[in-house]
Design a protein around this motif. Sequence first.
Motif, PDB file in Angstrom:
ATOM      1  N   CYS A 242       0.829  -1.212   0.000  1.00  0.00           N
ATOM      2  CA  CYS A 242       0.000   0.000   0.000  1.00  0.00           C
ATOM      3  C   CYS A 242       0.860   1.258   0.000  1.00  0.00           C
ATOM      4  CB  CYS A 242      -0.907   0.016   1.225  1.00  0.00           C
ATOM      5  SG  CYS A 242      -2.141  -1.311   1.255  1.00  0.00           S
ATOM      6  N   HIS A 243       0.396   2.255  -0.737  1.00  0.00           N
ATOM      7  CA  HIS A 243       1.096   3.535  -0.814  1.00  0.00           C
ATOM      8  C   HIS A 243       0.080   4.675  -0.778  1.00  0.00           C
ATOM      9  CE1 HIS A 243       3.826   0.641  -2.860  1.00  0.00           C
ATOM     10  NE2 HIS A 243       4.744   1.293  -2.198  1.00  0.00           N
ATOM     11  N   PRO A 244       0.502   5.859  -0.366  1.00  0.00           N
ATOM     12  CA  PRO A 244      -0.411   7.012  -0.367  1.00  0.00           C
ATOM     13  C   PRO A 244      -0.656   7.521  -1.784  1.00  0.00           C
ATOM     14  CG  PRO A 244       1.785   7.693   0.289  1.00  0.00           C
ATOM     15  CD  PRO A 244       1.830   6.192   0.170  1.00  0.00           C
ATOM     16  N   LEU A 245      -1.684   8.325  -1.917  1.00  0.00           N
ATOM     17  CA  LEU A 245      -1.964   9.044  -3.159  1.00  0.00           C
ATOM     18  C   LEU A 245      -2.013  10.543  -2.865  1.00  0.00           C
ATOM     19  CD1 LEU A 245      -4.775   6.810  -4.734  1.00  0.00           C
ATOM     20  CD2 LEU A 245      -2.427   7.071  -5.569  1.00  0.00           C
ATOM     21  N   GLN A 246      -1.495  11.311  -3.795  1.00  0.00           N
ATOM     22  CA  GLN A 246      -1.501  12.776  -3.652  1.00  0.00           C
ATOM     23  C   GLN A 246      -2.579  13.379  -4.537  1.00  0.00           C
ATOM     24  OE1 GLN A 246       2.236  15.270  -3.277  1.00  0.00           O
ATOM     25  NE2 GLN A 246       1.585  15.861  -5.337  1.00  0.00           N
ATOM     26  N   VAL A 247      -3.255  14.379  -4.006  1.00  0.00           N
ATOM     27  CA  VAL A 247      -4.289  15.116  -4.741  1.00  0.00           C
ATOM     28  C   VAL A 247      -3.858  16.563  -4.868  1.00  0.00           C
ATOM     29  CG1 VAL A 247      -6.673  15.932  -4.694  1.00  0.00           C
ATOM     30  CG2 VAL A 247      -6.136  13.586  -3.989  1.00  0.00           C
ATOM     31  N   THR A 248      -3.924  17.099  -6.079  1.00  0.00           N
ATOM     32  CA  THR A 248      -3.596  18.497  -6.337  1.00  0.00           C
ATOM     33  C   THR A 248      -4.725  19.130  -7.138  1.00  0.00           C
ATOM     34  OG1 THR A 248      -1.254  17.846  -6.490  1.00  0.00           O
ATOM     35  CG2 THR A 248      -1.827  20.086  -7.183  1.00  0.00           C
ATOM     36  N   VAL A 249      -5.187  20.291  -6.690  1.00  0.00           N
ATOM     37  CA  VAL A 249      -6.220  21.038  -7.410  1.00  0.00           C
ATOM     38  C   VAL A 249      -5.578  22.301  -7.974  1.00  0.00           C
ATOM     39  CG1 VAL A 249      -8.443  22.216  -7.251  1.00  0.00           C
ATOM     40  CG2 VAL A 249      -8.032  20.132  -5.915  1.00  0.00           C
TER      41      VAL A 249
END
Length: 280
Positions: A242-249
């Motif tokens: 498992c790994h994190p996910l990044q969100v950019t707006v």
Amino acid sequence: MSQDSRLTQAAYQGPALEADRDFYRPIGEQTERREVVEEFTIPIRSGQAWEVPAGHVCRISTVEGPQVGDLNLWNRHDPRERFWASRTRQLQAAHVSTFDRLWSTLPFLRPMATIVGDTLADYGSDAEGGRLHDTLGTRCDPYVSQMLNGLDFDYHCHSNLVRAVLPFGLTEFDVHDVLNIFQCTGLNDHDEYFMKTCPAQPGDYFEIFAEQDLLAALSTCPGGDLSQPMFGDDNDDPVDNCHPLQVTVYKLSDDLLGDWTEPGSPKYLGQHGLKPQSWA
């Protein structure tokens, strides 16, 4: 064209399904003409909801390693309008990529978002027929887990999404069929759904252009890259996958948007024949 070719053509066709590539291509490619307005990282086995204003771009990135993400979308002002996975599958494709559109439920039926970036677009179809970003399957959930394996687990994507939307006044009944971002899936020779290891690498991303004010929610799937089963006999917990996910707006420059306007719904008169009708 042969008769067989005609029979296998897409059932739904028409200009309403075609994105204006001359408009969306610069949005996806000219990334220097953007401004970051929000950025955060979703840890493993969790979820988060956030707003994406109309005319903005949202990027979901695999910052550390391969990871599947389950995405839900709602109209920010009316959550009865939400992403419709099955209709998107009919109107666009079972596996979506750049220039495909994500459609909303009836009676709204309009694009919620248009895909403008996909670093894995060239993956195509592999030897087993696996493709990426699917609308075929849906989120993992504790009910199926209990039914099939007799196990309780509170961090399935369904549960992660439920917790994510509670601060926005939504409930479990609002969580819906997802877009499986970075997930490699297909149908086998028995027409059964299969999942393969996620091929994403650090730095890969998937971007959507918001066609309306959106509320988005994303779960980092507890199966991680799906390289091994989660539950069942002799299966270890794949938490190390498992790994994190990044969100950019991003806010776009005004000249990129030009005269863009929010899509409208079909001009159906409504009432579904529940009014007096003369056939004379």
